[in-house]
Design a protein around this motif. Structure first.
Motif, PDB file in Angstrom:
ATOM      1  N   SER A 191     -14.037  -0.781  16.204  1.00  0.00           N
ATOM      2  CA  SER A 191     -13.251  -0.048  14.372  1.00  0.00           C
ATOM      3  C   SER A 191     -12.582  -0.221  14.408  1.00  0.00           C
ATOM      4  O   SER A 191     -12.453  -1.020  13.065  1.00  0.00           O
ATOM      5  N   VAL A 192     -11.538  -0.424  15.376  1.00  0.00           N
ATOM      6  CA  VAL A 192     -10.261  -0.713  14.406  1.00  0.00           C
ATOM      7  C   VAL A 192      -9.534  -1.974  13.965  1.00  0.00           C
ATOM      8  O   VAL A 192      -9.031  -1.961  13.158  1.00  0.00           O
ATOM      9  N   THR A 193     -10.511  -2.591  15.617  1.00  0.00           N
ATOM     10  CA  THR A 193     -10.353  -4.222  14.322  1.00  0.00           C
ATOM     11  C   THR A 193     -11.127  -4.508  12.694  1.00  0.00           C
ATOM     12  O   THR A 193      -9.932  -5.552  12.866  1.00  0.00           O
ATOM     13  N   ALA A 194     -12.522  -3.373  12.749  1.00  0.00           N
ATOM     14  CA  ALA A 194     -12.333  -3.570  11.910  1.00  0.00           C
ATOM     15  C   ALA A 194     -12.015  -3.023  10.235  1.00  0.00           C
ATOM     16  O   ALA A 194     -11.679  -3.439   9.376  1.00  0.00           O
ATOM     17  N   LEU A 195     -10.951  -2.084  10.553  1.00  0.00           N
ATOM     18  CA  LEU A 195     -10.572  -1.521   9.694  1.00  0.00           C
ATOM     19  C   LEU A 195      -9.103  -2.266   9.585  1.00  0.00           C
ATOM     20  O   LEU A 195      -8.704  -2.022   8.464  1.00  0.00           O
ATOM     21  N   SER A 196      -8.787  -2.691  10.391  1.00  0.00           N
ATOM     22  CA  SER A 196      -7.301  -3.316  10.435  1.00  0.00           C
ATOM     23  C   SER A 196      -7.968  -4.483   9.150  1.00  0.00           C
ATOM     24  O   SER A 196      -6.693  -4.362   8.727  1.00  0.00           O
ATOM     25  N   LEU A 197      -8.729  -4.665   9.229  1.00  0.00           N
ATOM     26  CA  LEU A 197      -9.141  -6.011   8.055  1.00  0.00           C
ATOM     27  C   LEU A 197      -9.198  -5.824   6.473  1.00  0.00           C
ATOM     28  O   LEU A 197      -8.655  -6.659   5.710  1.00  0.00           O
ATOM     29  N   LEU A 198      -9.220  -4.611   6.528  1.00  0.00           N
ATOM     30  CA  LEU A 198      -8.804  -3.808   5.347  1.00  0.00           C
ATOM     31  C   LEU A 198      -7.658  -2.577   4.989  1.00  0.00           C
ATOM     32  O   LEU A 198      -7.463  -2.262   4.117  1.00  0.00           O
ATOM     33  N   GLY A 199      -6.536  -2.471   5.739  1.00  0.00           N
ATOM     34  CA  GLY A 199      -5.651  -1.597   5.684  1.00  0.00           C
ATOM     35  C   GLY A 199      -6.123  -0.730   5.978  1.00  0.00           C
ATOM     36  O   GLY A 199      -4.871   0.233   5.931  1.00  0.00           O
ATOM     37  N   LEU A 200      -7.249   0.160   6.556  1.00  0.00           N
ATOM     38  CA  LEU A 200      -7.092   1.517   6.598  1.00  0.00           C
ATOM     39  C   LEU A 200      -7.420   1.995   8.336  1.00  0.00           C
ATOM     40  O   LEU A 200      -7.965   3.039   8.752  1.00  0.00           O
ATOM     41  N   VAL A 201      -6.618   1.660   8.921  1.00  0.00           N
ATOM     42  CA  VAL A 201      -6.371   1.564  10.601  1.00  0.00           C
ATOM     43  C   VAL A 201      -5.905   3.122  10.118  1.00  0.00           C
ATOM     44  O   VAL A 201      -4.154   3.106   9.353  1.00  0.00           O
ATOM     45  N   PRO A 202      -6.214   3.789  11.115  1.00  0.00           N
ATOM     46  CA  PRO A 202      -5.728   5.176  10.783  1.00  0.00           C
ATOM     47  C   PRO A 202      -4.311   5.912  11.117  1.00  0.00           C
ATOM     48  O   PRO A 202      -4.224   5.705  12.330  1.00  0.00           O
ATOM     49  N   PRO A 203      -3.259   6.329  10.790  1.00  0.00           N
ATOM     50  CA  PRO A 203      -2.414   6.977  11.386  1.00  0.00           C
ATOM     51  C   PRO A 203      -2.466   7.398  12.511  1.00  0.00           C
ATOM     52  O   PRO A 203      -3.528   8.456  12.757  1.00  0.00           O
ATOM     53  N   PRO A 204      -1.643   7.563  13.096  1.00  0.00           N
ATOM     54  CA  PRO A 204      -0.243   7.451  13.369  1.00  0.00           C
ATOM     55  C   PRO A 204      -0.713   5.484  14.357  1.00  0.00           C
ATOM     56  O   PRO A 204       0.694   4.804  14.878  1.00  0.00           O
TER      57      PRO A 204
END
Lengths: 317, 356
Positions: free
Chosen positions: B74-87
């Motif tokens: 999921s983190v890989t996918a979210l990073s493509l949209l700039g949506l990696v949850p902080p922190p």
């Protein structure tokens, strides 16, 4: 919905009836009655006179019977006579109610208007400097007792700077709207500052919880503007718990007004109740307290209606 | 990263269904996503939820991404949209989409891409939809944001989008709130929302996991239908190898934050090269009920290593039946064979192929 409303109105009426008895009984339990006051005011009055007066006013009867008589009269629209003001109770009550409505309404709107953006800003960047600053401000607001704050404001603005009146209202016919507004500034400021902190904390907590939800991620994944995500998708959901707490706190706001009005000699419900109790003006105190209860019940009812308006999952049938 | 002194050549599998190499829609290189992991003894440490992830998503393909929970899918996918949850933060790599690096784009530019060019659907449609807005409003909002449509046009567009994903009587259903419709319908609404602007890429993060089996099949069919009709590229994430085998043209396997194998779907399922992939495939129930070949399902022993305390060498070595000293000494790189398959395993040579 209308069925639900009807149910709630009936419930409120029952609560109000119980409250009226409780208040009546509590006032009856207070040491002293109007006749005692007459005795202390008039040294020539004998104890026979006092007994005769008690019988005349029905004060020698058991409390249940007295309550029954009062209720009968009240239901017929006769709320009695204020001894202190020498006027029918309602004539005294209505202007005071209006004054308090202005005071509470203004400070409530101001408090929410400040607390909403502050709470949201704090929740958007939790544990940032902004958040810490807002929290510090909020806790300061919660911790400061309103009576102390009121005194400080009076010292600063009325005594040292001399730009605002220390209390009261303009004399009849003196000044227009702006003159009246000047007298409102300090009491409104006191009540506002006293409630901003709590409101900010509620908004922040609810927003923090909401911003964690999956649908916020969805909204962002849709390419919506950050402000739209926060103020449309998150705030709408966060308001649901905030509305509850704020509405339930309405009673606290009312009791806060009691202290504030007394300090600023502001002729509202709070001061009216206080003076009526101190002067053993039973009829007035009773009705004024009942109105306070009624307003709190109304606040709760409004909260439930606001709920249904904010959250489509809640429907009253 | 340490490289081994010598790496064995990768045996080509029997058959390979490699699509003609078109230029990729998204090309990810060396993606690294880090989360700070406070620990009282060692101070601030960093764990890499995705570590040196590289892959290409080609136009018109369904690329499966499979792995256990918490392996970084999921983190890989979210990073493509700039949506990696902080922190969490993207700490390395690039993801090129139409000549621009998604990982380096400013938020305002990303906003224009999200939901319009690259869309994403999520696992749990109940919580992924906002409970206080109608589904029509939630679809229409995308059209208003990206297509600058006025309210009335966006609403009509939303009703059309809902109808396209097989929602009957869409004009009425558009006025329903998420809690008033079924789970399958909600996921359809999510898909309608994602496809409303006709994106080039759809990222589907476990889109069927929260649904019951029958609805799961319907949603898979719908996604495949839409995909073949529009030719969009799909990154399909799932921990369910069964679903992946139904949808994917190519499959990537992720383990503890790293890609360990990538191959065309048929080749992967008929001849997995990485022992972890093999383990996963072995855990699939095979055969019809009553089939004599039915057996007790095996499990891969052990658990995924703690990302804060990764072993030296291969991350899978502790659980691997084939692990040798070399595996514990150095981390095997992801290497591409002549057939285009990629695998990160020292044992993926002839010796591994010889295993039954």
């Amino acid at each position: 919905m209308s069925r639900y409303l009807l149910d709630r109105v009936v419930q409120s009426a029952i609560v109000l009836a119980l409250m009226s008895f409780a208040i009546y009984a509590l006032i009856g339990l207070m040491p002293g009655d109007p006749i005692d006051l007459m005795i202390s005011a008039d040294p020539k009055m004998t104890s026979e006179d006092a007994a005769r007066l008690r019988a005349l006013y029905g004060l020698d009867k058991p409390i249940i019977e007295r309550y029954g008589n009062w209720l009968q009269a009240a239901l017929g629209g006769d709320f009695g006579y204020s001894r202190m003001h020498a006027k029918p109770v309602l004539d005294v009550l209505v202007p005071a109610l209006g004054n308090t409505a202005v005071l509470l309404g203004l400070s409530f709107v101001l408090s929410i208007a400040v607390a909403l953006p502050l709470g949201v800003a704090a929740a958007r960047r939790p544990y940032s400097r902004t958040d810490y600053a807002i929290n510090l401000f909020a806790f300061a607001g919660i911790s400061v007792p309103p009576f102390w704050l009121a005194l400080l404001l009076i010292i600063l603005f009325a005594v040292i700077l001399g730009i605002l009146p220390a209390g009261g209202v303009p004399a009849v016919g003196d000044g227009g709207f702006w003159e009246g507004a000047r007298y409102l500034v300090l009491p409104v400021a006191t009540l506002t500052i006293a409630s901003i902190g709590g409101h900010t904390r509620y908004v922040r907590a609810a927003m923090l919880e909401t911003l964690r939800q999956d649908y916020i991620q969805t909204a962002r994944a849709k390419g919506l503007d950050q402000d739209l995500v926060v103020y449309k998708h998150a705030l709408r959901n966060a308001l649901i718990p905030v509305v509850t707490i704020v509405a339930l706190n309405f009673g606290y706001l009312f009791s806060g007004a009691l202290i504030t009005e007394t300090i600023f000699a502001y002729p509202g419900m709070g001061k009216l109740i206080f003076d009526a109790i101190m002067a053993n003006d039973f009829n007035l105190a009773l009705i004024a307290l009942l109105f306070a209860a009624l307003l709190t019940l109304l606040g709760n009812l409004l909260a439930d209606i606001a709920y249904a308006a904010l959250d489509p999952r809640i429907s009253y049938r | 990263m340490q490289r081994p002194a010598e790496s064995r050549p990768i045996q080509s599998p029997a058959e390979s269904r490699q699509p003609p190499a078109a230029s990729p829609v998204i090309e990810v290189r060396g993606l690294e996503v880090s989360f700070p992991s406070p620990s009282e003894r060692t101070g601030e440490r960093v764990l890499k939820a995705a570590d040196d992830v590289s892959f290409a998503l080609r136009p018109g393909e369904v690329l499966g991404l499979v792995g256990e929970s918490g392996c970084g899918k999921s983190v890989t996918a979210l990073s493509l949209l700039g949506l990696v949850p902080p922190p969490g933060r993207i700490t390395g790599g690039s993801a090129v989409f139409e000549g621009a690096d998604l990982l380096a784009l400013p938020e305002s530019t990303l906003q224009g891409i999200r939901g319009a060019r690259i869309s994403m659907i999520f696992q749990e449609p109940m919580t992924a939809l906002n409970p206080v807005f109608t589904i029509g409003e939630q679809v229409a909002e995308v059209l208003r944001a990206h297509r600058r449509m006025d309210r009335a046009r966006a609403w009509r567009g939303a009703v059309e989008a809902l109808a396209r994903v097989g929602i009957a009587d869409a004009a009425t259903r558009a006025r329903a709130y998420p809690h008033e419709i079924s789970g399958g319908m909600r996921q359809r609404a999510m898909i309608a929302m994602a496809l409303a602007c006709g994106p080039d890429v759809l990222i589907a993060d476990e889109p069927t996991t929260a649904l019951d089996v029958i609805v799961q099949a319907q949603i898979v069919d719908l996604l495949l239908e839409v995909q073949s009709a529009t030719g969009l590229a799909v990154l399909f994430i799932s921990h369910d190898l069964g679903v992946i085998s139904e949808v994917a043209d190519r499959v990537m396997v992720m383990y503890a934050g790293r890609l360990v194998e990538e191959a065309p779907a048929e080749a992967l399922f008929s001849g997995p090269l990485h022992p972890y992939t093999r383990g996963l495939i072995d855990t699939l129930p095979g055969g019809a009920p009553g089939d004599a070949t039915r057996r007790r399902l095996p499990a891969i022993p052990g658990t995924v290593p703690d990302l804060r305390a990764l072993p030296q060498g291969c991350r899978f070595a502790e659980r691997c039946p084939l692990a040798e000293d070399a595996c514990r000494a150095a981390e095997p790189p992801l290497q591409e064979g002549a057939d285009g398959r990629r695998v990160a395993c020292f044992m993926a040579g002839p010796s591994f192929k010889a295993e039954p």
